[in-house]
Design an enzyme around this catalytic site. Structure first.
Site, PDB file in Angstrom:
ATOM      1  N   GLY A 188       0.892  -1.138   0.052  1.00 35.23           N
ATOM      2  CA  GLY A 188      -0.165   0.064   0.006  1.00 35.23           C
ATOM      3  C   GLY A 188       0.808   1.083  -0.170  1.00 35.23           C
ATOM      4  N   ASN A 189       0.294   2.226   0.661  1.00 32.29           N
ATOM      5  CA  ASN A 189       1.137   3.548   0.655  1.00 32.29           C
ATOM      6  C   ASN A 189       2.155   3.673   1.832  1.00 32.29           C
ATOM      7  OD1 ASN A 189      -0.189   5.349   2.617  1.00 32.29           O
ATOM      8  ND2 ASN A 189      -1.946   4.396   1.813  1.00 32.29           N
ATOM      9  N   VAL A 192       0.674   4.549   5.326  1.00 35.44           N
ATOM     10  CA  VAL A 192       0.423   3.660   6.298  1.00 35.44           C
ATOM     11  C   VAL A 192       1.388   2.551   6.512  1.00 35.44           C
ATOM     12  CG1 VAL A 192      -1.087   1.548   6.464  1.00 35.44           C
ATOM     13  CG2 VAL A 192      -1.951   3.738   5.352  1.00 35.44           C
ATOM     14  N   GLU A 210       5.658  -3.092   0.392  1.00 34.38           N
ATOM     15  CA  GLU A 210       5.521  -3.160  -0.770  1.00 34.38           C
ATOM     16  C   GLU A 210       4.896  -1.847  -0.958  1.00 34.38           C
ATOM     17  OE1 GLU A 210       6.615  -5.109  -3.208  1.00 34.38           O
ATOM     18  OE2 GLU A 210       7.622  -6.297  -1.774  1.00 34.38           O
ATOM     19  N   CYS A 244       0.916  -0.186  -9.009  1.00 37.82           N
ATOM     20  CA  CYS A 244       2.017   0.432  -8.415  1.00 37.82           C
ATOM     21  C   CYS A 244       3.197   0.689  -9.215  1.00 37.82           C
ATOM     22  CB  CYS A 244       2.366  -0.374  -7.183  1.00 37.82           C
ATOM     23  SG  CYS A 244       2.701  -2.162  -7.617  1.00 37.82           S
TER      24      CYS A 244
HETATM   25  P1  NAD Z   1      -5.323   0.840   0.613  1.00 36.07           P
HETATM   26  O1  NAD Z   1      -5.826   2.193   0.784  1.00 36.07           O
HETATM   27  O2  NAD Z   1      -6.229  -0.265   0.328  1.00 36.07           O
HETATM   28  O3  NAD Z   1      -4.560   0.585   1.856  1.00 36.07           O
HETATM   29  C1  NAD Z   1      -3.867  -0.710   2.052  1.00 36.07           C
HETATM   30  C2  NAD Z   1      -4.243  -1.345   3.287  1.00 36.07           C
HETATM   31  O4  NAD Z   1      -3.731  -0.598   4.381  1.00 36.07           O
HETATM   32  C3  NAD Z   1      -5.662  -1.797   3.304  1.00 36.07           C
HETATM   33  O5  NAD Z   1      -5.663  -3.036   3.917  1.00 36.07           O
HETATM   34  C4  NAD Z   1      -6.110  -0.574   4.467  1.00 36.07           C
HETATM   35  O6  NAD Z   1      -7.210  -1.558   5.218  1.00 36.07           O
HETATM   36  C5  NAD Z   1      -4.988  -0.398   5.467  1.00 36.07           C
HETATM   37  N1  NAD Z   1      -5.022   0.750   6.041  1.00 36.07           N
HETATM   38  C6  NAD Z   1      -5.404   1.744   5.334  1.00 36.07           C
HETATM   39  N2  NAD Z   1      -5.151   2.775   6.292  1.00 36.07           N
HETATM   40  C7  NAD Z   1      -4.801   2.316   7.596  1.00 36.07           C
HETATM   41  C8  NAD Z   1      -4.065   2.510   9.017  1.00 36.07           C
HETATM   42  N3  NAD Z   1      -4.497   3.923   9.185  1.00 36.07           N
HETATM   43  N4  NAD Z   1      -3.887   1.826   9.806  1.00 36.07           N
HETATM   44  C9  NAD Z   1      -3.724   0.431   9.346  1.00 36.07           C
HETATM   45  N5  NAD Z   1      -3.914  -0.053   8.320  1.00 36.07           N
HETATM   46  C10 NAD Z   1      -4.556   0.983   7.242  1.00 36.07           C
HETATM   47  O7  NAD Z   1      -4.403   0.891  -0.514  1.00 36.07           O
HETATM   48  P2  NAD Z   1      -3.407   2.194  -0.884  1.00 36.07           P
HETATM   49  O8  NAD Z   1      -2.454   2.317   0.132  1.00 36.07           O
HETATM   50  O9  NAD Z   1      -4.398   3.456  -1.368  1.00 36.07           O
HETATM   51  O10 NAD Z   1      -2.846   1.731  -2.129  1.00 36.07           O
HETATM   52  C11 NAD Z   1      -2.415   2.387  -3.117  1.00 36.07           C
HETATM   53  C12 NAD Z   1      -0.454   2.420  -2.729  1.00 36.07           C
HETATM   54  O11 NAD Z   1      -0.213   1.196  -2.821  1.00 36.07           O
HETATM   55  C13 NAD Z   1      -0.057   3.210  -4.246  1.00 36.07           C
HETATM   56  O12 NAD Z   1       1.170   4.044  -3.385  1.00 36.07           O
HETATM   57  C14 NAD Z   1       0.721   1.957  -4.791  1.00 36.07           C
HETATM   58  O13 NAD Z   1       1.744   2.559  -5.547  1.00 36.07           O
HETATM   59  C15 NAD Z   1       1.056   1.049  -3.889  1.00 36.07           C
HETATM   60  N6  NAD Z   1       0.945  -0.325  -4.088  1.00 36.07           N
HETATM   61  C16 NAD Z   1       2.282  -0.954  -3.992  1.00 36.07           C
HETATM   62  C17 NAD Z   1       2.279  -2.155  -4.375  1.00 36.07           C
HETATM   63  C18 NAD Z   1       3.585  -3.172  -4.776  1.00 36.07           C
HETATM   64  O14 NAD Z   1       3.730  -4.118  -4.886  1.00 36.07           O
HETATM   65  N7  NAD Z   1       4.857  -2.560  -4.286  1.00 36.07           N
HETATM   66  C19 NAD Z   1       1.199  -2.907  -5.309  1.00 36.07           C
HETATM   67  C20 NAD Z   1      -0.058  -2.211  -5.151  1.00 36.07           C
HETATM   68  C21 NAD Z   1      -0.124  -0.769  -4.623  1.00 36.07           C
END
Ligand code: NAD
Length: 434
Positions: A188-189, A192, A210, A244
């Site tokens: 994710g980002n 977080v 990741e 991503c």
């Molecule tokens: P998202 O908002 O779905 O968050 C990811 C996870 O974090 C979710 O399961 C969510 O419930 C949890 N989360 C959110 N806020 C939280 C908090 N305050 N405390 C605990 N857990 C929390 O996904 P996203 O972050 O919007 O995804 C997009 C980002 O992910 C982009 O930056 C993208 O580049 C990155 N990404 C990376 C990869 C990789 O393989 N490196 C793959 C996909 C996405």
């Protein structure tokens, strides 16, 4: 979820792990085969869920969410025995006689937290590694892709042992993060990511992060611009740019910018027709918040193709922008949507400086015919992955490690790298007593 529930889930899995049932290779194989059957038997359920969440078309979903995981499973099943065979290690003369070896042992209970953009693949691909390495796992899919999350929660536990699915948003994830896991795998980002790492630090739990960021694509004169445009457009506009490792922006060297922009406009037409809003193969933005964020970036340059948005539909047209300033908002954060800015730079030195002045990207792409340019890019930049002549496809090569560096993350997985990621690599020295 209140923390006592989260604690109960982890306790139950820890007990199972301590029973030793997950350690034999046969158990691991059974779970991987179970995952394979899940993908075969529930394919339609997952395809419907992915369409409902992201309007992901079936061809793309089969390729990026299902086949990719199936290939990862097959590759792992094929190689697991050799990856798990202890490696012998030389013992220095003063310590002899004695034998040295390196063994991979499972860590215990893993927590896998997934994002919404490839909501099936990015939960199951790490799970392949966790199970193949002999761990139990708690899986927390993203609440922003609720249909896929529900499908995973309903079906996954029927096909594998040692896995619990916990659905939910911040409160549920926070409750999970209070528990002691043996490893945490977060996709994710970075904001977080920092929360996850802080929670993990309390228990001294290792983390794999990741993350994302702005992945540049360098285009040099001499590159075939028609082919370059096709490969960039595929990488950028699949999943409506919510990938991503999508090329975030183009650094067009010398006079390549305007010609590349023309080819990109043509390619977008060939991929999605004159009005991509009516194309079955073009996705939608995950939420109104992300739609609005992207819509505000559409005027950061001149749109050679696209530029349209429809809030009710969460639609952003595949858009290529020229005349973009490096200071424009679109060049600040990861775009994570179907907008491709082209920045013109004078030469390779300027392109390398542009990349190196910014955070280390998850992926760096370059389109060039010059071996010298390839050598310079490889040695003078740092990125999670580096691809010449294509975009995003490296994540489908299971013998290549997938992961970021610096702001784009830490740790790596896929294939044998997943085994190492979810294992403790243990030193064993066996010295005879007499
Ligand atoms: P998202 O908002 O779905 O968050 C990811 C996870 O974090 C979710 O399961 C969510 O419930 C949890 N989360 C959110 N806020 C939280 C908090 N305050 N405390 C605990 N857990 C929390 O996904 P996203 O972050 O919007 O995804 C997009 C980002 O992910 C982009 O930056 C993208 O580049 C990155 N990404 C990376 C990869 C990789 O393989 N490196 C793959 C996909 C996405």
């Amino acid at each position: 979820m209140i923390s006592t529930d989260a604690a109960a889930v982890v306790d139950e899995l820890r007990e199972l792990f301590r029973s030793g049932v997950t350690k034999p290779v046969a158990w691991r194989r059974t779970q991987l085969t179970g995952l394979r059957t899940l993908l075969a038997e529930q394919e339609d359920v997952f395809l419907k869920a992915l369409y409902a969440d992201l309007r992901k078309n079936a061809v793309e979903a089969k390729r990026a969410e299902i086949a990719l995981v199936r290939n990862e499973i097959d590759h792992t099943l094929e190689n697991l025995d050799s990856w798990l065979t202890p490696e012998s290690a030389d013992i220095p003369r003063p310590l002899r006689p004695g034998d040295g070896r390196v063994v991979r042992e499972p860590l215990g209970v893993a927590l896998i937290i997934g994002p919404w953009n490839y909501p099936l693949q990015l939960v199951l691909a790490p799970l392949v590694g966790a199970l193949a390495a002999g761990n139990c796992a708690v899986v927390k899919p993203s609440e922003l892709s609720p249909n896929t999350s529900a499908a995973i929660a309903e079906h996954l536990p029927n096909y594998v042992e040692g896995v619990r699915v916990v659905e939910g948003a911040i409160p549920e994830t926070t409750a999970l993060l209070e528990q002691k896991f043996d490893t945490i795998f977060y996709t994710g980002n970075g904001t977080v990511g920092r929360i996850v790492m802080t929670a993990a630090a309390k228990h001294l739990t290792p983390v794999t992060l990741e993350l994302g960021g702005k992945s540049p694509a360098i285009v040099e004169p001499g590159a075939d611009l028609a082919v370059t445009a096709q490969r960039l457009a595929y990488g950028k506009f699949a999943n409506a740019g919510q990938t991503c490792v999508a090329p975030d922006y183009v650094l067009a060297i010398g006079d390549t910018g305007p010609k590349l922009a023309e080819h990109l406009a043509e390619t977008v037409g060939a991929m999605f027709g004159a009005d991509p809003a009516t194309s079955d193969s073009y996705g939608r933005i995950i939420s109104t918040r992300h739609h609005d964020r992207l819509a505000a970036l559409l005027d950061n340059g001149t749109a050679v193709v696209g530029g349209e948005a429809d809030r009710d539909e969460r639609y952003i047209a595949p858009t290529v922008l020229t005349g973009v300033s490096p200071d424009a908002p679109v060049m600040q954060d990861e775009i994570f949507g179907p907008i491709l800015p082209i920045i013109e730079v004078s030469d390779l030195d300027a392109a390398l400086a542009f990349v190196n002045e910014r955070d280390k990207p998850l992926a760096l792409y370059a389109f060039t015919e010059s071996d010298e340019t390839k050598r310079r890019i490889e040695t003078e930049t740092s990125s999670g992955g580096l691809v010449f002549g294509a975009a995003i496809i490296h994540l489908a090569a299971p013998d290549l490690p997938f992961g970021g560096v610096g702001e784009s993350g830490m740790g790596r997985y896929h294939g044998r790298y997943s085994i190492d990621n979810f294992s403790h690599v243990k030193a064993v020295l066996d010295k005879p007593l007499a």
